[in-house]
Design an enzyme around this catalytic site. Structure first.
Site, PDB file in Angstrom:
ATOM      1  N   MET A 295      14.245  34.923 -11.546  1.00 17.06           N
ATOM      2  CA  MET A 295      14.728  35.756 -12.647  1.00 17.06           C
ATOM      3  C   MET A 295      13.782  36.938 -12.868  1.00 17.06           C
ATOM      4  O   MET A 295      13.876  37.640 -13.887  1.00 17.06           O
ATOM      5  CB  MET A 295      14.869  34.924 -13.925  1.00 17.06           C
TER       6      MET A 295
ATOM      7  N   HIS B 112       5.754  32.902  -8.513  1.00 14.76           N
ATOM      8  CA  HIS B 112       6.767  33.534  -7.666  1.00 14.76           C
ATOM      9  C   HIS B 112       6.159  33.954  -6.325  1.00 14.76           C
ATOM     10  O   HIS B 112       6.759  33.778  -5.268  1.00 14.76           O
ATOM     11  CB  HIS B 112       7.328  34.785  -8.347  1.00 14.76           C
TER      12      HIS B 112
ATOM     13  N   ARG C  33       7.830  33.383 -19.213  1.00 13.15           N
ATOM     14  CA  ARG C  33       7.932  33.221 -20.673  1.00 13.15           C
ATOM     15  C   ARG C  33       6.560  33.180 -21.351  1.00 13.15           C
ATOM     16  O   ARG C  33       6.490  33.297 -22.576  1.00 13.15           O
ATOM     17  CB  ARG C  33       8.727  31.963 -21.013  1.00 13.15           C
TER      18      ARG C  33
HETATM   19  P1  AMP Z   1      12.091  31.847 -12.559  1.00 18.23           P
HETATM   20  O1  AMP Z   1      11.964  33.291 -12.238  1.00 18.23           O
HETATM   21  O2  AMP Z   1      11.289  31.410 -13.746  1.00 18.23           O
HETATM   22  O3  AMP Z   1      13.537  31.390 -12.595  1.00 18.23           O
HETATM   23  O4  AMP Z   1      11.439  31.062 -11.341  1.00 18.23           O
HETATM   24  C1  AMP Z   1      11.832  31.318 -10.018  1.00 18.23           C
HETATM   25  C2  AMP Z   1      11.239  30.269  -9.130  1.00 18.23           C
HETATM   26  O5  AMP Z   1       9.816  30.280  -9.269  1.00 18.23           O
HETATM   27  C3  AMP Z   1      11.691  28.838  -9.482  1.00 18.23           C
HETATM   28  O6  AMP Z   1      11.866  28.105  -8.281  1.00 18.23           O
HETATM   29  C4  AMP Z   1      10.517  28.314 -10.268  1.00 18.23           C
HETATM   30  O7  AMP Z   1      10.387  26.905 -10.226  1.00 18.23           O
HETATM   31  C5  AMP Z   1       9.366  28.979  -9.551  1.00 18.23           C
HETATM   32  N1  AMP Z   1       8.174  29.011 -10.413  1.00 18.23           N
HETATM   33  C6  AMP Z   1       8.118  29.424 -11.710  1.00 18.23           C
HETATM   34  N2  AMP Z   1       6.875  29.254 -12.204  1.00 18.23           N
HETATM   35  C7  AMP Z   1       6.138  28.708 -11.205  1.00 18.23           C
HETATM   36  C8  AMP Z   1       4.784  28.293 -11.091  1.00 18.23           C
HETATM   37  N3  AMP Z   1       3.920  28.407 -12.105  1.00 18.23           N
HETATM   38  N4  AMP Z   1       4.361  27.784  -9.905  1.00 18.23           N
HETATM   39  C9  AMP Z   1       5.227  27.658  -8.867  1.00 18.23           C
HETATM   40  N5  AMP Z   1       6.518  28.032  -8.913  1.00 18.23           N
HETATM   41  C10 AMP Z   1       6.977  28.552 -10.066  1.00 18.23           C
END
Ligand code: AMP
Length: 284
Positions: free
Chosen positions: A30, A37, A188
């Site tokens: 996102m 990421h 967030r």
């Molecule tokens: P998001 O943009 O929050 O939807 O996350 C995109 C991807 O990054 C998802 O697969 C999440 O699980 C992963 N992700 C988010 N935060 C972390 C983190 N701290 N460590 C590893 N992967 C993450």
């Protein structure tokens, strides 16, 4: 790095990659990138010939009172970071590309995985996730797709969808990236003011306290949850949403922690709803 906005452009790019017999790694996100990421992108770069990253804040996975409208965005910075990470394509679709007029299909994984933890507190969330991720898989046709263990329920739900629907993609889990004080990186976290940011270290501290008790032989699921909850309650800025433990990876309820288990929690601090987890009993 190509920045593509339409499904047609991505499909065309992918067709050429497939014809050249190259492997495709995919990282759905996102946006508002952080080191979590970037860790996913790095894994894809190491394993695959071509890496595609999507940025799409999917309205279908947000509830009416959630942060869809205020979700942080910085496409320019994200594009720079993705380029530095060696990403080949950044796919940034608009809503009408993903949900054209008349769109009316849902992909839903069963309640054994989706009606607990975040699935209870965010009704419809995982249906939104699986629907958009299946669409993205059909557009990008990846050989490998990378998901973070921070969102452990999401990872398990996606794995189930892939298995149940015979999708030709291997889901690769990636370890949670953390700040120096243990806070799991998350877009967030940007909602937190300095006091709240300090307070947010309590999530991982609580998980580690329970994990230590487990390492010392505590096997009662209730007691392990209580240890984590008691630590959370010491932090006045933290409003506990849930602290729960389930078998891992099938998320069955547990009284005694005998095999592998996941201890997961969700906490509100200020405007942010934060989640984190630790897996117990699995060699890493
Ligand atoms: P998001 O943009 O929050 O939807 O996350 C995109 C991807 O990054 C998802 O697969 C999440 O699980 C992963 N992700 C988010 N935060 C972390 C983190 N701290 N460590 C590893 N992967 C993450």
């Amino acid at each position: 790095m190509l920045i593509l906005k339409t499904v047609a452009e991505v499909k065309n790019f992918i067709k050429n990659v497939k014809e050249a017999d190259k492997t495709i790694g995919f990282v759905p996100t996102m946006g508002y990138f952080h080191k979590g990421h970037l860790a996913l992108m790095k894994c894809s770069k190491e394993q695959c010939d071509v890496t595609v990253v999507s940025i799409y804040v999917n309205p279908m996975q947000f509830g009416a009172n959630e942060d869809f409208k205020s979700y942080p965005k910085d496409l320019e910075r994200d594009a720079e970071l993705a380029e530095q990470a060696g990403v080949d394509v950044l796919f940034v679709p608009e809503d009408k590309e993903i949900y054209p007029e008349g769109f009316n299909t849902k992909v839903e994984v069963g309640e054994d995985l989706t009606k607990k933890l975040c699935g209870i507190r965010r009704p419809g969330h995982f249906t939104g996730v699986t629907t958009v991720v299946l669409k993205l898989f059909n557009i990008v046709k990846p050989d490998y797709a990378y998901f973070g263990e921070k969102d452990i329920q999401q990872l398990l739900v996606i794995k189930r969808m892939v298995r149940d629907l015979n999708l030709d993609v291997e889901i690769v889990p990636v370890k949670t990236m953390r700040e120096a004080d243990g806070l799991a990186m998350s877009s967030r976290n940007a909602y937190l003011n300095p006091d709240e940011r300090k307070a947010a270290a309590v999530l991982y501290r609580s998980l580690l306290k329970a994990k230590k008790a487990w390492e010392e032989g505590e096997r009662s699921a209730e007691k392990l949850c209580d240890i984590a909850r008691d630590e959370l309650l010491c932090e006045p800025l933290a409003k506990v949403e849930y602290v729960e433990i389930y078998s891992y990876p099938d998320l069955k309820p547990l009284d005694e922690v005998k095999g592998a288990a996941v201890l997961a929690l969700a906490v509100r601090i200020g405007k942010a709803r934060l989640i984190d987890n630790v897996i117990l009993g699995v060699e890493k």
